[in-house]
Motif scaffolding. Sequence first.
Motif, short mmCIF file in Angstrom:
data_model
loop_
_atom_site.label_atom_id
_atom_site.label_comp_id
_atom_site.label_asym_id
_atom_site.label_seq_id
_atom_site.Cartn_x
_atom_site.Cartn_y
_atom_site.Cartn_z
N PHE A 62 0.82 -1.21 0.00
CA PHE A 62 0.00 0.00 0.00
C PHE A 62 0.86 1.26 0.00
O PHE A 62 0.45 2.29 -0.56
N ALA A 63 2.03 1.21 0.64
CA ALA A 63 2.93 2.37 0.62
C ALA A 63 3.43 2.64 -0.79
O ALA A 63 3.57 3.79 -1.21
N ARG A 64 3.69 1.59 -1.56
CA ARG A 64 4.11 1.77 -2.94
C ARG A 64 2.96 2.27 -3.82
O ARG A 64 3.18 3.04 -4.76
N MET A 65 1.75 1.82 -3.51
CA MET A 65 0.60 2.22 -4.32
C MET A 65 0.15 3.65 -4.04
O MET A 65 -0.16 4.41 -4.97
N PHE A 66 0.09 4.02 -2.76
CA PHE A 66 -0.52 5.29 -2.38
C PHE A 66 0.41 6.25 -1.64
O PHE A 66 0.03 7.40 -1.39
N GLY A 67 1.60 5.79 -1.27
CA GLY A 67 2.50 6.61 -0.48
C GLY A 67 2.61 6.08 0.94
O GLY A 67 1.72 5.35 1.40
N PRO A 68 3.68 6.43 1.66
CA PRO A 68 3.93 5.88 3.00
C PRO A 68 2.82 6.12 4.01
O PRO A 68 2.40 5.19 4.70
N LEU A 69 2.33 7.36 4.12
CA LEU A 69 1.31 7.65 5.14
C LEU A 69 -0.02 6.95 4.85
O LEU A 69 -0.57 6.29 5.74
N PRO A 70 -0.56 7.06 3.62
CA PRO A 70 -1.79 6.31 3.34
C PRO A 70 -1.59 4.80 3.50
O PRO A 70 -2.48 4.10 3.99
N GLY A 71 -0.43 4.31 3.08
CA GLY A 71 -0.15 2.88 3.23
C GLY A 71 -0.15 2.45 4.68
O GLY A 71 -0.67 1.39 5.04
N LEU A 72 0.41 3.30 5.53
CA LEU A 72 0.43 3.03 6.97
C LEU A 72 -0.98 2.99 7.53
O LEU A 72 -1.35 2.08 8.28
N LEU A 73 -1.80 3.97 7.16
CA LEU A 73 -3.16 4.06 7.68
C LEU A 73 -4.02 2.88 7.20
O LEU A 73 -4.79 2.31 7.99
N ILE A 74 -3.89 2.52 5.94
CA ILE A 74 -4.68 1.41 5.40
C ILE A 74 -4.30 0.10 6.08
O ILE A 74 -5.16 -0.68 6.49
N SER A 75 -3.01 -0.14 6.21
CA SER A 75 -2.57 -1.39 6.84
C SER A 75 -2.96 -1.44 8.30
O SER A 75 -3.30 -2.50 8.83
N ALA A 76 -2.94 -0.28 8.99
CA ALA A 76 -3.35 -0.23 10.40
C ALA A 76 -4.83 -0.55 10.54
O ALA A 76 -5.25 -1.26 11.46
N LEU A 77 -5.63 -0.01 9.62
CA LEU A 77 -7.07 -0.27 9.66
C LEU A 77 -7.37 -1.74 9.39
O LEU A 77 -8.20 -2.36 10.08
N LEU A 78 -6.69 -2.32 8.42
CA LEU A 78 -6.90 -3.73 8.10
C LEU A 78 -6.46 -4.62 9.27
O LEU A 78 -7.08 -5.65 9.55
N PHE A 79 -5.39 -4.22 9.94
CA PHE A 79 -4.91 -4.97 11.10
C PHE A 79 -5.99 -5.00 12.18
O PHE A 79 -6.25 -6.05 12.79
N ALA A 80 -6.62 -3.87 12.43
CA ALA A 80 -7.67 -3.81 13.44
C ALA A 80 -8.88 -4.64 13.01
O ALA A 80 -9.45 -5.38 13.81
#
Length: 223
Positions: free
Chosen positions: A95-113
């Motif tokens: 996701f960081a490669r697709m959308f950038g580091p910050l959006p990638g971080l937020l998306i992965s954090a949401l999926l983790f939850a």
Amino acid sequence: IRPLVGLAIYGLAVKLCEHRSPGEMDLWSAPRYLLIGGAVGFAFMVLSLLVLWTFELNDVARGHWQHGFRYLVFNAYISGVVEELGFRAILLRIFARMFGPLPGLLISALLFALAHASHAPPVALALLVINGGLLLGILYMVSGSLWLPIGTHIAYDFTEWSLFGIGDKDGYLIVTPSTDHAAWLTGGAVGPDGSVLSALVAVALIAAALFIRRSLPSRETLS
């Protein structure tokens, strides 16, 4: 054995498909990062409990510690390695490669939850975005090492389940939420990390990690 096999398959896939050495799995730095991560995970849980105990939101008593090895190997170790491999090494990087580091971080954090939605109430689930997804994701991003969030995750789970005895009476301690306050404040059956106050601890650790990272030489961590 299976988590180690998963790590080996990931490392081989990186070499064959991305044509690079999987530096995030560097074995020479593994002991150091595992120890640092272990200290972070332990500190998060202890500080969270200390805050709740100080405000009389949790009662703490001496327990009858048993099955510690089982909790370490069959709970903390397996979930720590498998989930960090999936959510940080794979999803966060994608996701960081697709959308950038910050959006990638937020998306992965949401999926983790969301992956823990079956056994967490809404408030605890929202907190897991911060206490789990963001904290572990940022540790991975600032270090470039998968071993740091793995160590944090293992210590986080082991401390909560085995040392604090959340969910049973086999812990070194028996942590009981106060019945005079709402579960979103005490953590309820989830444990100290289910309290909104635990997010303050997570934010403090995140800020410390970012501050330390700024003092280090710049390098690519999501290659």
